[in-house]
Design an enzyme around this catalytic site. Structure first.
Site, mmCIF file in Angstrom:
data_model
loop_
_atom_site.group_PDB
_atom_site.id
_atom_site.type_symbol
_atom_site.label_atom_id
_atom_site.label_comp_id
_atom_site.label_asym_id
_atom_site.label_seq_id
_atom_site.Cartn_x
_atom_site.Cartn_y
_atom_site.Cartn_z
ATOM 1 N N ASP A 174 21.993 56.420 30.604
ATOM 2 C CA ASP A 174 23.064 56.977 29.766
ATOM 3 C C ASP A 174 23.948 57.937 30.569
ATOM 4 O O ASP A 174 23.449 58.784 31.303
ATOM 5 C CB ASP A 174 22.469 57.756 28.587
ATOM 6 N N HIS A 184 27.115 59.090 28.722
ATOM 7 C CA HIS A 184 27.642 59.853 27.585
ATOM 8 C C HIS A 184 28.872 60.683 27.942
ATOM 9 O O HIS A 184 28.942 61.884 27.639
ATOM 10 C CB HIS A 184 26.549 60.750 26.997
ATOM 11 N N ASP A 227 25.404 53.259 26.702
ATOM 12 C CA ASP A 227 25.758 54.623 26.298
ATOM 13 C C ASP A 227 26.681 55.276 27.323
ATOM 14 O O ASP A 227 26.395 56.345 27.868
ATOM 15 C CB ASP A 227 24.507 55.468 26.065
ATOM 16 N N HIS A 275 25.423 53.421 21.490
ATOM 17 C CA HIS A 275 26.669 54.165 21.264
ATOM 18 C C HIS A 275 27.909 53.331 21.563
ATOM 19 O O HIS A 275 29.023 53.821 21.355
ATOM 20 C CB HIS A 275 26.682 55.443 22.102
ATOM 21 N N HIS A 323 18.198 55.455 26.801
ATOM 22 C CA HIS A 323 18.187 55.809 25.379
ATOM 23 C C HIS A 323 17.591 57.179 25.068
ATOM 24 O O HIS A 323 17.906 57.762 24.044
ATOM 25 C CB HIS A 323 17.435 54.729 24.600
ATOM 26 N N ASP A 358 42.060 58.965 6.891
ATOM 27 C CA ASP A 358 43.235 59.368 7.663
ATOM 28 C C ASP A 358 43.619 58.238 8.620
ATOM 29 O O ASP A 358 43.303 58.249 9.802
ATOM 30 C CB ASP A 358 42.917 60.649 8.434
ATOM 31 N N ASP A 365 45.372 74.367 0.831
ATOM 32 C CA ASP A 365 46.747 73.920 1.069
ATOM 33 C C ASP A 365 47.584 75.186 1.286
ATOM 34 O O ASP A 365 48.304 75.654 0.414
ATOM 35 C CB ASP A 365 47.260 73.122 -0.135
ATOM 36 N N ASN A 393 50.259 76.115 3.044
ATOM 37 C CA ASN A 393 51.723 76.182 2.934
ATOM 38 C C ASN A 393 52.254 75.486 1.686
ATOM 39 O O ASN A 393 53.470 75.328 1.533
ATOM 40 C CB ASN A 393 52.386 75.582 4.176
#
Length: 746
Positions: A187, A189, A216, A249, A491, A667, A707, A709
């Site tokens: 790995d 990463h 990974d 991953h 792993h 989003d 919120d 603003n």
């Protein structure tokens, strides 16, 4: 006159000899002093080793708890996708976007990068295709200088890698007869410094220096994009000498939680979505195993008692975009009437220790991990380690409600039956064989997620939440079945960078140094020659820890681990206090050390030595009992929102990461801003995941309070920052620093 010695001089010399004889210790006294020093040193080193071990246990337990959370969230998404047609009018489309994405045909044509211009103002590295040595050298130099490769080149590099990977088999076969050594790395990463150090010490990939990187490559580290680009660049340059295995991953759902998705979108704000989609395709095409000289098997995670290399060779690996995307499984094929289908939709609630994080979060989740594992445990308990035994992978079993129980008709028979409530009695029906696609998916999950254990047999990996634990007998069986000598896997982070187990038949290699904290572990890689005897090379990338003593390194890692653990305690504060008060009917504010440890383990399920950790977490009263409120004294919320109730705030603290994942799905443009209505959808998904009701009015009050603003949109980064646990000492230090800066500016 003469040269003889005077009387005064002789007397002085005799006196000196007498004084020296008096000051010289006896031999017995010298040995006694040496024994005392040795005893003190051994005790000192034993205490250091104890601190090192519990620090390591804290890091690993919190890491695996996070993976359990991710698997449960993925199970929830899969259930929603399979069983609901809509959620508040918007839910399934969002989940489908993540779990069943529609591949844009634009990305399968060269036009995907040809239409992306590189402006003259771009000052980063420029490369040409097909890649040459000068191009990879250019990338190395640019990444050392913190430069970012333009999106046009990233898209073309991924497009070329995708074309090449499509031609490769599931299992790569290598030979040492054409080279002196083959280097195997674990790995990384996103640790670019580790990759550069490996290349510096061992040499750049070439025909003389072939490499196998065992999965990974991304997540957790800050340079995942650079690491994976370098690996793919050398793969395109030397496809016969640069080999890449898939890890757990290399998965879009894992990338959402552990940082790769966020990193890509931050570095490529315009074409980030297209780059992510190409990364997802390329990751699914990576080979899942490598065999050297027909004797050494290299996989990322491990094996199970059901691992079949012949089946793995024939799997269409590109169909498994995410190993966390559970295959659709339905019990409606069983002809047991509508009542059974009604039972299938029932949700059962846990009663014992259900207030713990991992259990409470899965109470309302139909595909509950505990119930899935129970079905597998009953199967494996009724069978031997022979080929007829069922797989013990805890994440690989079908989502079966707790009302259904699989029972072996006989320990010697591989056929199982399902006990299904039908009307007022139990009906026994044969348990059907899993569909072909489910068997293939299970094989891949076992390869990517499993860990070795010292005990015999194969059991669910409940600690990590996915894959299985496989014992020496499972290893021996697979090696004999396929004529192999050794299994190399990754792993798991190891303090020395590698570990040997199962009588030398299994080797774990981990190449990301300083994985948990500066100085926490070394990285390592293996070199295999024609004799197939592994040679280990260790290293540690650090500009700080080289100057520190062993005690200082352990103290730094211990402090970081304890901070993370205290944050866990704070996130479960109300649950812990409620449990403590059950043992404190007189409201004294104290419980015994034994009761304190029991409550922590029952709620957190981290399997830690709580009695040993007690001096770092809680204060003792004069009578030797534990003042349990002292567990939370060092921490406080990152910000105070007046309209947020304490219970809702704690929920936000505890599930902050899960909320962020759901938000990232909603989003779509990764702008960091969502509307009030999208915020409500986030909470509907989240409350459905938890299986708890959250008052709509409280959510509206929360949305209005953040919120700032009043433009009808919410900055989710600020929202998450508000619900972060802050250590009081850190907050005081930050305030002091701000005051100093203000005074200096005046």
């Amino acid at each position: 006159m003469g040269c003889g010695t005077s009387v005064a001089t002789e007397t002085h010399l005799k006196k000196l000899e007498t004084d020296e004889a008096g000051r010289t210790p006896s031999l017995a006294l010298t040995i006694k002093a040496a024994v005392l020093i040795q005893r003190w040193y051994r005790r000192y080193m034993a205490r250091l080793e104890m601190r090192r071990r519990y620090t390591w246990n804290i890091f690993q337990s919190i890491e695996y708890a996070g993976e359990q959370d991710q698997l449960q969230l993925s199970s929830f998404f899969s259930f929603m996708l399979d069983n609901f047609t809509q959620l508040s009018g918007n839910g399934p489309d969002l989940i489908t976007q993540l779990l069943d994405p529609v591949v844009d045909p634009w990305l399968d044509r060269e036009i995907c990068y040809n239409l992306v211009p590189v402006p003259d103002s771009y000052n980063g590295p420029r490369i040409s295709f097909p890649l040459g040595v000068s191009d990879t050298n250019t990338l190395l130099s640019a990444f050392k200088e913190q430069q970012i490769l333009h999106a046009r080149y990233v898209l073309q590099l991924l497009y070329e890698a995708k074309k090449l990977l499509k031609q490769m088999p599931n299992i790569s076969h290598l030979s040492t007869s054409y080279t002196k050594d083959i280097t195997i790395c674990g790995d990384l990463h996103g640790h670019l410094d580790d990759l550069l150090l490996i290349f510096y010490k061992n040499g750049l990939p070439s025909a003389e220096t072939p490499y196998v990187f065992n999965g990974d490559f991304v997540d957790r580290g800050k340079k995942s994009v650079e690491v994976v680009i370098m690996l793919f660049a050398y793969f395109l340059l030397y496809p016969d000498y640069m080999h890449l295995n898939r890890g757990n991953h290399e998965d879009p759902i894992m990338n959402l939680r552990y940082g790769f998705t966020k990193e890509v979108m931050q570095k490529y704000k315009i074409h980030g979505r297209e780059i992510l989609q190409l990364f997802q395709d390329v990751f699914s095409l990576l080979p899942i195993a490598t065999v050297i000289d027909g004797k050494v098997l290299i996989v990322h995670g491990g094996i199970s008692d059901q691992t079949d290399l012949n089946l793995l060779s024939s799997i269409k690996r590109h169909k498994v975009k995410s190993a966390l995307r559970f295959p659709r499984h339905s019990l409606e094929k069983l002809d047991i009437g509508q009542s059974c289908r009604h039972v299938k939709r029932m949700r059962s609630m846990d009663s014992s220790c259900s207030s713990s994080r991992s259990y409470s979060r899965s109470q309302g989740t139909p595909g509950q991990r505990k119930r899935r594992c129970k079905l597998k445990r009953e199967d494996s308990a009724a069978s031997t380690s022979s080929s007829s035994s069922s797989s013990s992978s805890s994440v690989c079993s079908p989502q079966t409600p707790s009302s259904l129980r699989a029972c072996p008709s006989s320990p010697s028979l591989s056929c199982k039956v399902l006990q299904v409530p039908y009307l007022d009695s139990l009906s026994s029906v044969p348990l059907p064989s899993p569909p072909q696609h489910e068997q293939e998916w299970q094989q891949i999950v076992d390869i990517l997620w499993s860990d070795p254990k010292t005990q015999e047999g194969c059991s669910p990996n409940l600690f990590r939440g996915g894959g299985c634990y496989f014992g020496p007998d499972v290893t021996q069986k697979l090696l004999l079945q396929h004529g192999l000598q050794m299994l190399i896997r990754s792993h798991e982070c190891k303090q020395e960078g590698y570990e040997i187990c199962h009588g030398g038949k299994v080797i774990t290699i981990f190449s990301a140094s300083n994985y948990y904290e500066e100085g926490s572990n070394r990285g390592a890689y293996i070199k295999l020659g024609r004799e197939l005897v592994p040679r280990f090379y260790q290293y540690q990338v650090s500009r700080i820890t080289r100057k520190l003593t062993l005690t200082q390194r352990i103290r730094a890692a211990e402090g970081s681990a304890l901070r993370s653990l205290k944050e866990k305690l704070f996130a479960h504060r109300s649950e812990l206090v409620a449990r403590f008060q059950q043992y404190d009917p007189d409201n004294t504010g104290t419980v015994s050390v034994c009761e304190w440890a029991q409550v922590l383990e029952c709620v957190l399920r981290l399997y830690l030595p709580w009695r040993t950790l007690r001096p770092h977490l809680a204060r003792l009263a004069s009578d030797g009992s534990v003042e349990y409120q002292s567990c939370f004294e060092d921490m406080e919320p990152g910000a105070t929102l007046p309209k947020v109730t304490p219970n809702l705030a704690e929920t936000l603290f505890r599930y902050r990461t899960d909320i962020e994942i759901i938000f990232n799905i909603i989003d779509k443009d990764h702008s960091g801003l969502i509307s009030i209505e999208e915020f409500r959808h986030t909470w509907r998904l989240f409350s459905a995941h938890l299986g708890v009701a959250i008052d709509d009015r409280a959510i509206d009050d929360l949305a209005r309070s953040i919120d700032f603003n009043k433009d009808g949109s919410i900055d989710f980064t600020e929202f998450l920052e508000a619900f972060r646990v802050v250590h009081k000492m850190d907050k005081d230090a930050q305030l002091s620093k701000k005051m100093d800066n203000k005074e200096n500016s005046l």
